[in-house]
Write a protein that holds these residues in place. Structure first.
Motif, PDB file in Angstrom:
ATOM      1  N   PRO A 250       0.806  -1.228   0.000  1.00  0.00           N
ATOM      2  CA  PRO A 250       0.000   0.000   0.000  1.00  0.00           C
ATOM      3  C   PRO A 250       0.834   1.270   0.000  1.00  0.00           C
ATOM      4  O   PRO A 250       0.406   2.294  -0.539  1.00  0.00           O
ATOM      5  CB  PRO A 250      -0.827  -0.127   1.283  1.00  0.00           C
ATOM      6  N   GLY A 251       2.032   1.204   0.599  1.00  0.00           N
ATOM      7  CA  GLY A 251       2.875   2.397   0.628  1.00  0.00           C
ATOM      8  C   GLY A 251       3.263   2.869  -0.757  1.00  0.00           C
ATOM      9  O   GLY A 251       3.362   4.074  -1.020  1.00  0.00           O
ATOM     10  N   ARG A 252       3.488   1.927  -1.679  1.00  0.00           N
ATOM     11  CA  ARG A 252       3.858   2.311  -3.049  1.00  0.00           C
ATOM     12  C   ARG A 252       2.685   2.996  -3.753  1.00  0.00           C
ATOM     13  O   ARG A 252       2.866   3.943  -4.507  1.00  0.00           O
ATOM     14  CB  ARG A 252       4.303   1.090  -3.847  1.00  0.00           C
ATOM     15  N   VAL A 253       1.482   2.513  -3.492  1.00  0.00           N
ATOM     16  CA  VAL A 253       0.300   3.151  -4.070  1.00  0.00           C
ATOM     17  C   VAL A 253       0.170   4.575  -3.545  1.00  0.00           C
ATOM     18  O   VAL A 253      -0.066   5.520  -4.310  1.00  0.00           O
ATOM     19  CB  VAL A 253      -0.964   2.336  -3.745  1.00  0.00           C
ATOM     20  N   LEU A 254       0.341   4.738  -2.229  1.00  0.00           N
ATOM     21  CA  LEU A 254       0.221   6.063  -1.635  1.00  0.00           C
ATOM     22  C   LEU A 254       1.343   6.987  -2.096  1.00  0.00           C
ATOM     23  O   LEU A 254       1.118   8.194  -2.322  1.00  0.00           O
ATOM     24  CB  LEU A 254       0.226   5.958  -0.110  1.00  0.00           C
ATOM     25  N   ALA A 258       0.875  10.466  -3.904  1.00  0.00           N
ATOM     26  CA  ALA A 258       1.498  11.692  -3.399  1.00  0.00           C
ATOM     27  C   ALA A 258       2.277  12.406  -4.503  1.00  0.00           C
ATOM     28  O   ALA A 258       2.207  13.634  -4.640  1.00  0.00           O
ATOM     29  CB  ALA A 258       2.416  11.362  -2.222  1.00  0.00           C
ATOM     30  N   LEU A 259       3.034  11.646  -5.303  1.00  0.00           N
ATOM     31  CA  LEU A 259       3.784  12.249  -6.406  1.00  0.00           C
ATOM     32  C   LEU A 259       2.847  12.850  -7.440  1.00  0.00           C
ATOM     33  O   LEU A 259       3.121  13.913  -8.008  1.00  0.00           O
ATOM     34  CB  LEU A 259       4.685  11.200  -7.046  1.00  0.00           C
ATOM     35  N   GLY A 269      -5.769  14.156  -1.670  1.00  0.00           N
ATOM     36  CA  GLY A 269      -5.802  12.874  -2.359  1.00  0.00           C
ATOM     37  C   GLY A 269      -6.885  11.992  -1.765  1.00  0.00           C
ATOM     38  O   GLY A 269      -7.168  12.070  -0.569  1.00  0.00           O
ATOM     39  N   VAL A 270      -7.498  11.190  -2.602  1.00  0.00           N
ATOM     40  CA  VAL A 270      -8.529  10.246  -2.160  1.00  0.00           C
ATOM     41  C   VAL A 270      -8.197   8.891  -2.746  1.00  0.00           C
ATOM     42  O   VAL A 270      -7.840   8.784  -3.922  1.00  0.00           O
ATOM     43  CB  VAL A 270      -9.940  10.674  -2.633  1.00  0.00           C
ATOM     44  N   VAL A 271      -8.281   7.864  -1.932  1.00  0.00           N
ATOM     45  CA  VAL A 271      -8.173   6.485  -2.416  1.00  0.00           C
ATOM     46  C   VAL A 271      -9.547   5.856  -2.307  1.00  0.00           C
ATOM     47  O   VAL A 271     -10.095   5.739  -1.206  1.00  0.00           O
ATOM     48  CB  VAL A 271      -7.160   5.654  -1.604  1.00  0.00           C
ATOM     49  N   LEU A 272     -10.122   5.473  -3.446  1.00  0.00           N
ATOM     50  CA  LEU A 272     -11.412   4.781  -3.435  1.00  0.00           C
ATOM     51  C   LEU A 272     -11.164   3.284  -3.535  1.00  0.00           C
ATOM     52  O   LEU A 272     -10.558   2.816  -4.501  1.00  0.00           O
ATOM     53  CB  LEU A 272     -12.284   5.236  -4.598  1.00  0.00           C
ATOM     54  N   VAL A 273     -11.611   2.544  -2.534  1.00  0.00           N
ATOM     55  CA  VAL A 273     -11.446   1.086  -2.503  1.00  0.00           C
ATOM     56  C   VAL A 273     -12.831   0.455  -2.570  1.00  0.00           C
ATOM     57  O   VAL A 273     -13.727   0.822  -1.811  1.00  0.00           O
ATOM     58  CB  VAL A 273     -10.728   0.627  -1.222  1.00  0.00           C
TER      59      VAL A 273
END
Length: 557
Positions: A250-254, A258-259, A269-273
């Motif tokens: 998950p850190g790589r996704v975040l 972020a980049l 930023g929003v992560v839709l799961v």
């Protein structure tokens, strides 16, 4: 900026506009899970608590599968999607119904047990599958697991890199830590460098549309208030790459998100799961809290003047709601229906703010590209379609799993060498490529490179690059019916060509009566549907008929 302050402010803005959005969906979800009967009995009152008319509650409550489905005290979701269907020719659904004593999309008379059919749960490599509450069960002994005669079984996703230097799977298969690029990029203070490297890489969206990522970022113009959304609503049956990344790295996704925010001038930023991925949802939320604790998010990140925070949102059960305009509508608390374009989300998106939507796999490639350079990424794949792609192989393969390959890898090599052919000596009939809106290839038509252009030339599509194998045990007409069932169930209903056409198409196939009406229906859906869902259904069923050839004689219209 505090951990939740920007998102709270965002919700407050939504409240002032009379559209509470996520909070309304949260409340509707709670009411649905409480099992108080049909939506008509609880949705209007839920909406009124927010000062909204009844329709504001009834709309999403009757649209999203999670809200519309009946809920007993024990709620079970059984996967009816392509890979699970192919594993047992759909027999697992009847077996689950028998062992639970309740039909699909029904609740038992005593309210104890409810069963919901969903598409898909992301266990395509080990299907068929169910979620018993949030506990996954998978494999041929599915009924025994649900009845307590066997322990719940849900193996991890097999993953491998075959490129020699993984981009997206660097953390999963090599254990490379995330957040190695972000601090240095921030301190260098050059968002244009991120945009420049991504442009040089030629990276295209990996969610299905294949739009150039740098062009989408540039279209937002670094406008004030821009929002960047990581789309983890991976709904293509046969694909589980995003679930793998969100659960295992998950850190790589975040970091990729972020980049992307930095390049787009965004502090939000929003992560839709998707709700069908409860483990991914929990893992992403934990990862966000860890990122805040490690100083990667928050106010004045790593001593710079950059403010950034990320919120994780949960989907409510809809395939079409993964399309970017429908996704925006869902995050605003409405029905997840596709919207006409223009205007595009990059100009008028979430709460009318410029919004950039990239899928999880796309964002997971960004840290590698920024670290190694866009030209290094562009040297992989093909000149016109660069880079790598995660390919997911379904349970019917001898070696199912998620493989990182270069774009242009022959499909036959993926099927025969990586997948090892079919298990138990079964004979391959057709392969579905790229999900329900992708297409089908016959066993003797696999000598095609895995690329959007090459697959399109064969009537298929790259999509999420899930490969679902159907062996010759499954009747071709049943596969055709299954595709139309998916279309009828998942059409958002925003346009009549798709809303009416998908249901009428299913009726015609069930009656096994192809004719002129069927041909007209395909033509109208393909030409007049509002979004790619309705437009792609005719191409998908035509490719299926071509792949089966004489076994679907009469449907080749």
């Amino acid at each position: 900026m505090g951990a939740h302050s920007w998102f709270d402010a965002f919700r407050a803005l939504a409240d002032r506009r009379g559209r509470p959005g996520v909070r309304l969906l949260d409340a509707l979800t709670e009411a649905a899970v409480a099992g108080h009967g049909p939506a008509e009995t609880w949705a209007p009152e839920t909406a009124r608590r927010f000062g909204l008319p009844a329709a504001a509650g009834l709309g999403p409550a009757t649209f999203y599968a999670d809200l519309a489905a009946p809920h007993g005290r024990r709620h079970i979701r059984v996967c009816t999607a392509a890979a699970c269907f192919a594993a047992r020719a759909g027999r697992h659904v009847r077996e689950v119904e028998e062992v639970l004593g309740v039909g699909v999309d029904q609740v038992s008379a005593d309210g104890e047990v409810s069963l919901q059919g969903v598409r898909c749960l992301g266990y395509c490599y080990a299907g068929p599958a169910c979620l018993d509450g949030d506990t996954p069960c998978a494999g041929p002994a599915l009924a025994a697991q649900l009845s307590g005669r066997a322990l719940p079984h849900a193996p991890p996703i097999p993953a491998a890199d075959v490129t020699g230097a993984p981009v997206v799977l660097a953390g999963v298969v090599q254990g490379q830590d995330a957040w190695q690029v972000w601090p240095d990029v921030l301190r260098a203070g050059a968002p244009e460098r991120v945009l420049r490297e991504v442009a040089a890489s030629g990276l295209r969206g990996r969610g299905g549309a294949g739009f150039p990522v740098a062009a989408k970022w540039a279209a937002a113009g670094r406008s004030p208030g821009t929002v960047v959304v990581a789309n983890g609503d991976e709904g293509d049956p046969g694909s589980y790459a995003d679930r793998l990344l969100m659960e295992a790295d998950p850190g790589r996704v975040l970091e990729g998100l972020a980049l992307a925010c930095f390049a787009c001038g965004s502090s939000r930023g929003v992560v839709l799961v998707r709700s069908e991925y409860p483990r991914a949802l929990a893992t992403m939320r934990t990862a966000v809290e860890q990122a805040r604790a490690d100083g990667h998010l928050g106010r004045r990140v790593h001593g710079t003047d950059v403010d950034l925070d990320i919120e994780v949102a949960e989907g409510s059960g809809s395939y079409v709601a993964g399309e970017e305009t429908a996704l925006v509508a869902g995050l605003e608390g409405g029905r997840g229906c596709a919207r006409p374009r223009p205007p595009y989300p990059t100009q008028h998106g979430l709460w009318d703010a410029p919004t950039v939507v990239n899928n999880v796999e796309t964002l997971a490639a960004i840290p590698w590209i920024v670290r190694h350079g866009g030209t290094a990424y562009a040297a992989r794949g093909t000149p016109s379609e660069t880079g790598t792609k995660l390919v997911c192989l379904s349970e019917r393969f001898a070696r199912p799993g998620c493989y990182e390959v270069e774009i242009g890898t022959p499909v036959r090599r993926i099927v025969d060498e990586l997948g090892g052919g079919l298990r138990e000596g079964a004979e391959l009939a057709v392969v579905q490529v790229g999900g329900p809106l992708g297409g089908f290839l016959a066993a003797d038509q696999l000598d095609v490179p895995l690329s959007e252009t090459q697959l399109a030339g064969r009537g298929a599509a790259l999509g999420h690059a899930g490969l679902v194998a159907f062996d010759r045990r499954v009747e071709p007409l049943e596969v055709l019916r299954h595709v139309w069932e998916f279309a009828a169930a998942e059409s958002c209903g925003a346009c009549s060509p798709c809303r009416v056409g998908s249901r009428r198409g299913l009726e015609i196939v069930r009656a096994a009566q192809p004719g002129e009406e069927y041909e007209r229906l395909l033509r109208v859906m393909g030409e007049a549907s509002l979004c790619a869902f309705g437009r792609r259904v005719p191409a998908a069923v035509r490719s299926l008929v071509r792949a089966f050839g004489a076994r679907l004689a009469g449907w080749d219209r």
